[in-house]
Design a protein around this motif. Structure first.
Motif, PDB file in Angstrom:
ATOM      1  N   LEU A  34       0.828  -1.208   0.000  1.00 64.12           N
ATOM      2  CA  LEU A  34       0.000   0.000   0.000  1.00 64.12           C
ATOM      3  C   LEU A  34       0.866   1.263   0.000  1.00 64.12           C
ATOM      4  N   GLY A  35       1.931   1.267   0.812  1.00 69.86           N
ATOM      5  CA  GLY A  35       2.854   2.405   0.834  1.00 69.86           C
ATOM      6  C   GLY A  35       3.530   2.588  -0.517  1.00 69.86           C
ATOM      7  N   TYR A  36       3.914   1.486  -1.133  1.00 69.64           N
ATOM      8  CA  TYR A  36       4.555   1.537  -2.454  1.00 69.64           C
ATOM      9  C   TYR A  36       3.584   2.087  -3.491  1.00 69.64           C
ATOM     10  N   SER A  37       2.348   1.630  -3.428  1.00 68.53           N
ATOM     11  CA  SER A  37       1.325   2.104  -4.363  1.00 68.53           C
ATOM     12  C   SER A  37       1.116   3.614  -4.237  1.00 68.53           C
ATOM     13  N   ASP A  38       1.116   4.119  -3.007  1.00 62.59           N
ATOM     14  CA  ASP A  38       0.973   5.567  -2.801  1.00 62.59           C
ATOM     15  C   ASP A  38       2.147   6.329  -3.410  1.00 62.59           C
ATOM     16  N   MET A  39       3.355   5.784  -3.264  1.00 62.82           N
ATOM     17  CA  MET A  39       4.537   6.410  -3.849  1.00 62.82           C
ATOM     18  C   MET A  39       4.481   6.361  -5.376  1.00 62.82           C
ATOM     19  N   ARG A  65      11.663  -4.431  -5.328  1.00 58.56           N
ATOM     20  CA  ARG A  65      11.797  -3.261  -4.439  1.00 58.56           C
ATOM     21  C   ARG A  65      11.017  -3.471  -3.145  1.00 58.56           C
ATOM     22  N   LYS A  66       9.791  -3.974  -3.257  1.00 60.69           N
ATOM     23  CA  LYS A  66       8.972  -4.206  -2.063  1.00 60.69           C
ATOM     24  C   LYS A  66       9.593  -5.276  -1.168  1.00 60.69           C
ATOM     25  N   ASN A  67      10.108  -6.333  -1.764  1.00 63.78           N
ATOM     26  CA  ASN A  67      10.758  -7.389  -0.975  1.00 63.78           C
ATOM     27  C   ASN A  67      12.012  -6.868  -0.286  1.00 63.78           C
ATOM     28  N   GLU A  68      12.789  -6.067  -1.005  1.00 64.19           N
ATOM     29  CA  GLU A  68      14.002  -5.508  -0.406  1.00 64.19           C
ATOM     30  C   GLU A  68      13.641  -4.554   0.735  1.00 64.19           C
ATOM     31  N   PHE A  69      12.567  -3.807   0.577  1.00 60.34           N
ATOM     32  CA  PHE A  69      12.139  -2.917   1.653  1.00 60.34           C
ATOM     33  C   PHE A  69      11.696  -3.720   2.874  1.00 60.34           C
ATOM     34  N   TYR A  70      11.011  -4.825   2.655  1.00 62.02           N
ATOM     35  CA  TYR A  70      10.636  -5.705   3.769  1.00 62.02           C
ATOM     36  C   TYR A  70      11.892  -6.128   4.526  1.00 62.02           C
ATOM     37  N   ASN A  71      12.927  -6.510   3.791  1.00 62.47           N
ATOM     38  CA  ASN A  71      14.197  -6.890   4.423  1.00 62.47           C
ATOM     39  C   ASN A  71      14.831  -5.716   5.163  1.00 62.47           C
ATOM     40  N   LEU A  72      14.702  -4.505   4.596  1.00 65.31           N
ATOM     41  CA  LEU A  72      15.214  -3.317   5.289  1.00 65.31           C
ATOM     42  C   LEU A  72      14.471  -3.081   6.607  1.00 65.31           C
ATOM     43  N   LEU A  73      13.147  -3.243   6.573  1.00 65.41           N
ATOM     44  CA  LEU A  73      12.375  -3.079   7.809  1.00 65.41           C
ATOM     45  C   LEU A  73      12.862  -4.049   8.882  1.00 65.41           C
ATOM     46  N   ILE A  82      15.614   8.282   9.831  1.00 66.64           N
ATOM     47  CA  ILE A  82      16.094   8.892   8.597  1.00 66.64           C
ATOM     48  C   ILE A  82      17.068   7.934   7.904  1.00 66.64           C
ATOM     49  N   GLU A  83      17.740   7.085   8.685  1.00 67.47           N
ATOM     50  CA  GLU A  83      18.642   6.091   8.095  1.00 67.47           C
ATOM     51  C   GLU A  83      17.861   5.084   7.259  1.00 67.47           C
ATOM     52  N   LEU A  84      16.665   4.724   7.702  1.00 67.13           N
ATOM     53  CA  LEU A  84      15.828   3.814   6.918  1.00 67.13           C
ATOM     54  C   LEU A  84      15.448   4.466   5.594  1.00 67.13           C
ATOM     55  N   ILE A  85      15.108   5.749   5.634  1.00 65.74           N
ATOM     56  CA  ILE A  85      14.799   6.459   4.384  1.00 65.74           C
ATOM     57  C   ILE A  85      16.024   6.469   3.478  1.00 65.74           C
ATOM     58  N   LYS A  86      17.182   6.753   4.049  1.00 67.21           N
ATOM     59  CA  LYS A  86      18.410   6.779   3.239  1.00 67.21           C
ATOM     60  C   LYS A  86      18.708   5.416   2.633  1.00 67.21           C
ATOM     61  N   ASP A  87      18.495   4.339   3.381  1.00 71.75           N
ATOM     62  CA  ASP A  87      18.705   2.998   2.833  1.00 71.75           C
ATOM     63  C   ASP A  87      17.684   2.679   1.740  1.00 71.75           C
ATOM     64  N   THR A  88      16.482   3.198   1.892  1.00 71.45           N
ATOM     65  CA  THR A  88      15.428   2.953   0.903  1.00 71.45           C
ATOM     66  C   THR A  88      15.722   3.666  -0.411  1.00 71.45           C
ATOM     67  N   ILE A  89      16.413   4.786  -0.352  1.00 72.20           N
ATOM     68  CA  ILE A  89      16.779   5.526  -1.562  1.00 72.20           C
ATOM     69  C   ILE A  89      17.451   4.610  -2.580  1.00 72.20           C
ATOM     70  N   ASN A  90      18.255   3.683  -2.108  1.00 66.87           N
ATOM     71  CA  ASN A  90      19.003   2.802  -3.004  1.00 66.87           C
ATOM     72  C   ASN A  90      18.109   1.902  -3.849  1.00 66.87           C
ATOM     73  N   PHE A 115       7.386   6.456   0.387  1.00 64.81           N
ATOM     74  CA  PHE A 115       7.258   5.011   0.548  1.00 64.81           C
ATOM     75  C   PHE A 115       7.396   4.615   2.017  1.00 64.81           C
ATOM     76  N   VAL A 116       8.435   5.097   2.680  1.00 66.94           N
ATOM     77  CA  VAL A 116       8.679   4.745   4.082  1.00 66.94           C
ATOM     78  C   VAL A 116       7.565   5.291   4.975  1.00 66.94           C
ATOM     79  N   ASN A 117       7.250   6.559   4.830  1.00 73.55           N
ATOM     80  CA  ASN A 117       6.267   7.184   5.719  1.00 73.55           C
ATOM     81  C   ASN A 117       4.878   6.590   5.558  1.00 73.55           C
TER      82      ASN A 117
END
Length: 197
Positions: A34-39, A65-73, A82-90, A115-117
């Protein structure tokens, strides 16, 4: 009808019937979707535009991208920062600014913050179902055109083109608008989005 039944219906409606609301992993992954869809309201015009319309690789890239973000979470212990946002930028490629054929642009930071927020906003909605202890008081407010407009600023900002400094400035303004509210201790700046969106 009780408010609990109404709320449960709305939660289930947002997730979709295929999601088992009693399976925390499924719910978390749906919050990410849902967050990805909003982005992707804007991201669709910039991500993978080199691929032809309908190319299955676009779906593969979006899912990756969604799977990698799950792993980041998981690696960030479901902690907003803010570090999570910076990691998500990649997840959005190597170029700081992404352009499309019309030479309009977005920033990777703009896409990542949305996406993160938004994902954390959905995680809050489903906090009872996800079996995670998340300190939502650390969260920032998701920035979109509507929220930015509510701030009545003299200068204009576009959420998809934000720099880290602009983002920080907007979050400080939001903080000043909600830090005296009682719910702030539980929701932090995320409170602004729930109150004014």
């Amino acid at each position: 009808m009780s408010n609990t039944l109404k709320l449960n219906f709305l939660k289930k409606r947002l997730l979709g019937q295929k999601i088992n609301i009693n399976n925390p992993t499924e719910v978390i992954k749906k919050c990410i979707q849902l967050g990805y869809s909003d982005m992707m309201d804007v991201g669709i015009y910039y991500l993978d535009t080199h691929l032809p319309k309908g190319d299955p690789q676009k779906t593969i890239n979006n899912n990756a991208r969604k799977n990698e973000f799950y792993n980041l979470l998981i690696s960030h212990n479901f902690r907003f920062s803010i570090e999570l946002i910076k990691d998500t930028i990649n997840l959005f490629g190597p170029n700081e600014i992404i352009t499309n054929k019309e030479n309009k642009y977005v920033t990777r930071f703009g896409l990542a913050q949305k996406f993160v927020n938004m994902t954390f906003k959905y995680l809050y909605i489903y906090s009872e179902e996800i079996n995670q202890t998340i300190d939502f008081s650390l969260c920032d407010c998701p920035l979109d055109s509507f929220i930015i407009k509510t701030l009545n600023l003299d200068t204009s900002y576009t959420w998809s083109k934000l720099t880290p400094q602009e983002y920080a400035n907007l979050q400080k303004i939001i903080d000043n608008n909600v830090k005296e509210k009682e719910e702030y201790i539980y929701l932090g700046r995320l409170l602004y989005d729930f109150k004014y969106w």
